[in-house]
Design an enzyme around this catalytic site. Structure first.
Site, PDB file in Angstrom:
ATOM      1  N   CYS A   1       0.576  -1.451  -0.033  1.00 61.38           N
ATOM      2  CA  CYS A   1       0.042  -0.343   0.083  1.00 61.38           C
ATOM      3  C   CYS A   1       0.994   1.112   0.323  1.00 61.38           C
ATOM      4  O   CYS A   1       1.363   1.331  -1.163  1.00 61.38           O
ATOM      5  CB  CYS A   1      -1.088  -0.265   0.828  1.00 61.38           C
ATOM      6  SG  CYS A   1      -2.605   1.123   0.907  1.00 61.38           S
ATOM      7  N   HIS A   2       1.156   2.091   0.759  1.00 64.38           N
ATOM      8  CA  HIS A   2       1.682   3.473   1.361  1.00 64.38           C
ATOM      9  C   HIS A   2       3.395   2.763   1.970  1.00 64.38           C
ATOM     10  O   HIS A   2       3.994   3.908   2.126  1.00 64.38           O
ATOM     11  CB  HIS A   2       0.950   4.512   1.756  1.00 64.38           C
ATOM     12  CG  HIS A   2       0.094   5.142   1.642  1.00 64.38           C
ATOM     13  ND1 HIS A   2      -0.842   4.635   1.699  1.00 64.38           N
ATOM     14  CD2 HIS A   2       0.017   5.970   1.107  1.00 64.38           C
ATOM     15  CE1 HIS A   2      -1.740   5.456   0.824  1.00 64.38           C
ATOM     16  NE2 HIS A   2      -1.140   6.692   0.431  1.00 64.38           N
TER      17      HIS A   2
ATOM     18  N   GLU B   1      -5.638   7.428  -4.507  1.00 65.51           N
ATOM     19  CA  GLU B   1      -5.491   7.961  -3.643  1.00 65.51           C
ATOM     20  C   GLU B   1      -6.467   9.340  -3.895  1.00 65.51           C
ATOM     21  O   GLU B   1      -7.285   9.870  -2.380  1.00 65.51           O
ATOM     22  CB  GLU B   1      -4.131   8.907  -4.245  1.00 65.51           C
ATOM     23  CG  GLU B   1      -3.472   9.116  -2.566  1.00 65.51           C
ATOM     24  CD  GLU B   1      -3.041   9.319  -1.396  1.00 65.51           C
ATOM     25  OE1 GLU B   1      -3.856   8.938  -0.774  1.00 65.51           O
ATOM     26  OE2 GLU B   1      -1.454   8.181  -1.447  1.00 65.51           O
TER      27      GLU B   1
END
Length: 219
Positions: A127-128, A158
């Site tokens: 993910c991030h 996002e």
């Protein structure tokens, strides 16, 4: 054969002044469950150590509850700067928006990933969490992601969560600027990319399948 895996978490708790943030609990808890179920030893560290800030916790998910209980039993997390990477066969950078602020510039984040990879280990991020890979260079100065296919939270995702103008940069764009080939999938659907010993996942739904691929590589 038992392997040692490190899960690395953010210590950043401010989402651009909008609200609190941190690491996304299921992105650490579900891989932790997969790894421990496979018989591997799992340690957890964060940028500043102690009890890291968290986001996205679902108290109705027993895996997440068990993970947090295990962290409490251990007295929190180790500080990444104090971790000896030589003891690990893999590192997983869990996501959460907090990673966008502290992962890219933290020397401990970079050192652990570099040394695990150069010793023949697996580097994974979900993910991030791939924010850890934006500035992660190998000993020869090249970016780990250069020329490699990666998955990570997409620009479209996002935008869908309304944070395009809040995060300090767009993750997919930063990875591309570091030489990666970012391969986006459908919004919020599982997607995992395996390129050699680099394993990346797009979003929270990718956490479990990503961990399963890490276990396969370690096996």
């Amino acid at each position: 054969m038992t392997k040692r895996i490190l899960i690395a978490l953010t210590s950043h708790d401010d989402l651009g002044g909008r609200r609190s943030t941190g690491y996304y609990v299921p992105e650490a808890a579900h891989p932790w469950h997969v790894f421990t179920k496979a018989g591997h030893q799992v340690d957890v560290a964060s940028v500043r150590g102690g009890e890291p800030p968290r986001d996205g916790f679902d108290p109705g998910d027993p895996v997440q509850a068990d993970f947090l209980a295990e962290l409490a039993r251990r007295g929190g997390t180790a500080r990444l700067a104090d971790v000896d990477p030589a003891g690990y066969d893999a590192v997983l950078y869990a996501g959460g928006h907090g990673t966008m602020w502290d992962f890219p510039g933290d020397p401990g984040v970079q050192r652990v990933g570099r040394e695990v990879y150069e010793r023949g280990g697996v580097v994974a991020a979900v993910c991030h969490g791939p924010a850890a890979l934006v500035n992660l260079t190998l000993s020869d100065g090249t970016h780990l992601v250069s020329g490699r296919r990666v998955a990570a939270f997409t620009n479209a995702e996002e935008s869908a969560v309304g944070l395009t103008d809040v995060v300090p940069f767009l993750l997919a764009d930063a990875l591309t600027a570091s030489g990666a080939e970012h391969v986006p999938g459908a919004d919020f659907q599982p997607r995992v990319e395996v390129d050699g010993r680099l394993v990346t996942g797009q979003n929270p739904a990718s956490a479990t399948p990503l961990a399963e691929r890490v276990v396969e590589l370690l096996g």
